[in-house]
Write an enzyme that holds these catalytic residues in place. Structure first.
Site, PDB file in Angstrom:
ATOM      1  N   HIS A   1       0.836  -1.225   0.000  1.00 35.20           N
ATOM      2  CA  HIS A   1       0.000   0.000   0.000  1.00 35.20           C
ATOM      3  C   HIS A   1       0.861   1.262   0.000  1.00 35.20           C
ATOM      4  O   HIS A   1       0.513   2.260   0.639  1.00 35.20           O
ATOM      5  CB  HIS A   1      -0.969   0.009   1.199  1.00 35.20           C
ATOM      6  CG  HIS A   1      -1.925  -1.141   1.191  1.00 35.20           C
ATOM      7  ND1 HIS A   1      -3.116  -1.103   0.499  1.00 35.20           N
ATOM      8  CD2 HIS A   1      -1.862  -2.361   1.769  1.00 35.20           C
ATOM      9  CE1 HIS A   1      -3.750  -2.255   0.660  1.00 35.20           C
ATOM     10  NE2 HIS A   1      -3.013  -3.040   1.415  1.00 35.20           N
TER      11      HIS A   1
ATOM     12  N   ASN B   1     -10.091  -3.316   2.304  1.00 34.57           N
ATOM     13  CA  ASN B   1      -9.773  -3.292   0.881  1.00 34.57           C
ATOM     14  C   ASN B   1     -11.060  -3.053   0.088  1.00 34.57           C
ATOM     15  O   ASN B   1     -12.148  -3.003   0.653  1.00 34.57           O
ATOM     16  CB  ASN B   1      -9.163  -4.631   0.440  1.00 34.57           C
ATOM     17  CG  ASN B   1      -7.681  -4.739   0.802  1.00 34.57           C
ATOM     18  OD1 ASN B   1      -6.976  -3.737   0.853  1.00 34.57           O
ATOM     19  ND2 ASN B   1      -7.239  -5.944   1.049  1.00 34.57           N
TER      20      ASN B   1
END
Ligand code: NDP
Length: 489
Positions: free
Chosen positions: A54, A127
């Protein structure tokens, strides 16, 4: 208005910022030029370690508005009282790419929300997919290695990726989502978010519930095809960052309807799907979505690095009334996220304005560490790190004390054995991936097969054969379509 005088970081006025101090006009430089040395030294330190996963992300501030009182389920302050608003900071991201990678890559998207509640920060670090590739955290570093660069060639490595998946059928559900039409969201505004994990909530009667969070985009789902994604990656690698900033700047504030799936504690024992298995959803037919609120992003960051880059989300940022579940992946993340922030930012990362529990009053006996002594500029509570106040408890000096009202009800545990329990054979890996395939229309199925074939085509025969067998077990039509798409590559 008169312009500010340029200063060094210690506040001294700078007389000349154009010319270094040299012995004679041709040099050499003199080490006494402390202004130059400070400037170069700070420049060398402008980066902190990027997140292992990320790394590339976009953030914005906003509000969460509770539209349904949840006191039946939880004592959490921000979920009690219809209409209550809570400030939030959200960060969206891709997973595998580095900080400079393109936003339009086929990759899951991170969907992290920090709610600044009056009882501390509550983070939901999810997510855009309701499931994940794994159900045991011991495989996470291995899996991420396959998503990153080959250690020899330093290139992305489809053989490693598919080799790992072909040997881990538990990934097939998430692989199917990743290569489906929704595998490349058009922007961060046009995708759903999911806690993915099961969390818990408890109410004032001490009743516990298992809970999954869903954030449904009000902008509508929009996706990029594989061809569009390739084009956008080349033309505008930062397209999703740009889109978010411009939408908020123009007053087009993105919104998500916030829903919960709620299961009574006792039902987990008999539910036919393992409720703490991160590779599984709870079908809506079994646990319908309960509409509880609205997430709106309405303020851009003023300093990308200070806010978005230093934002430190953690699934362990929990508040009274919200707890964890036995989900093994969640349990590992409770440790791993805070650990990553200590490495990336330092022990006092929660002192930074974006992470500071601005609506609560932090008070504890933690002292010292890198950058201790920061007083976060919100005026409603001082971080005591490094102050002269008492630094131990219990004490006779009126220091902060515990409060039993926030005690979580004890969680029953059926006696078992401690072992490295094999997590692989227990579950049916194919049913839900097959269900997802069957809810796609003909065009979506074809896109799925083509997207998979495009990536799988260059891999070795044993890997392809193992994957074809998996697709086949999800649904024979799925297997056949991928095989046909591979044949014409
Ligand atoms: P439902 O028909 O009630 O729901 C299907 C869900 O699938 C909807 O939430 C829909 O999102 C979502 N969806 C549709 N296409 C895709 C895609 N390509 N990738 C990811 N999600 C998609 O079915 P069930 O609840 O019985 O679940 C069937 C399958 O749907 C599951 O096996 C799972 O793969 C998938 N799914 C289920 C979710 C759940 O929590 N139950 C959540 C997301 C996916 P939307 O409503 O926004 O269009």
């Amino acid at each position: 208005m008169a312009r500010k005088i340029l200063t060094t970081s210690s506040g001294a006025p700078v007389v000349d910022d154009q010319n270094s101090v040299t012995a004679g006009p041709r040099g050499p430089l003199l080490i006494q030029d402390w202004q130059l040395i400070e400037k170069l030294a700070h420049f060398n330190r402008e980066r902190i370690p990027e997140r292992i996963v990320h790394a590339k992300g976009s953030g914005a501030h906003g509000t969460f508005t509770l539209t349904r009182d949840l006191s039946d389920y939880t004592i959490a302050d921000h979920l009690n009282g219809k209409g209550k608003q809570t400030e939030v900071f959200a960060r969206f991201s891709t997973v595998g790419g580095e900080m400079g990678s393109a936003d339009a890559e086929r990759d899951p998207r991170g969907f992290a929300v920090k709610l600044y509640t009056r009882q501390g920060n509550h983070d939901i670090v999810g997510n855009n997919t309701p499931v994940f590739f794994l159900r045991d955290p011991s495989k996470f570093p291995d899996f991420i290695h396959t998503q990153k660069r080959n250690p020899v060639t330093n290139c992305k490595d489809p053989e490693a990726m598919w080799d790992f998946w072909s040997l881990n059928p538990q990934s097939i559900h998430q692989v199917t989502i990743l290569f489906s039409e929704r595998g490349v969201p058009a922007t961060y505004r046009h995708m759903n978010g999911y806690s993915s994990h099961t969390y818990s909530m408890w109410n004032k009667k001490g009743e516990r519930f298992w809970v999954k969070w869903h954030f449904k985009t009000r902008q509508g789902i929009q996706c990029l095809t594989q061809a569009e994604s390739r084009r956008v990656c080349g033309v505008d690698p930062d397209h999703a960052q740009r889109d978010l900033v411009e939408a908020i700047e123009s007053g087009n504030h993105p919104r998500w309807t916030v829903n919960l799936q709620i299961m009574a504690e006792v039902e987990a024992e008999s539910y036919h799907i393992h409720p703490f298995d991160l590779t599984k959803v709870w079908p809506h037919g079994d646990y319908p979505l309960l509409d509880i609120g609205v997430l709106e992003l309405n303020r851009n960051v003023e300093n990308y690095f200070a806010e978005t880059e230093q934002a430190a989300f953690s699934p362990s940022n929990l508040v009274p009334g919200i707890g964890v579940s036995p989900d093994k992946m969640l349990q590992a993340r409770l440790f791993a996220y805070q650990d990553a922030h200590r490495y990336r930012i330092g022990a006092n990362y929660n002192d930074l304005p974006v992470n500071y529990p601005r609506s609560a009053q932090p008070a504890n006996y933690q002292r010292g560490g890198v950058m201790a002594g920061t007083r976060c500029p919100f005026g409603n509570g001082n971080n005591l790190s490094g102050s002269a106040e008492v630094n131990y408890g219990p004490n006779s000096n009126d220091g902060p004390v515990e409060h039993s009202a926030f005690k979580e009800p004890p969680m029953p545990f059926a006696a078992g054995v401690i072992d490295r329990h094999d997590h692989r054979p227990e579950a049916d890996d194919y049913t839900q991936a097959g269900a997802l395939f069957r809810l796609m229309n003909a065009d979506q199925k074809q896109q799925l097969a083509d997207n998979i074939a495009g990536s799988l085509a260059g891999t070795s025969k044993p890997v392809r054969e193992r994957m074809l067998s998996q697709f086949d077990q999800c649904d024979p039509e799925y297997g056949r379509m991928v095989k046909e798409a591979l044949a014409i590559r």
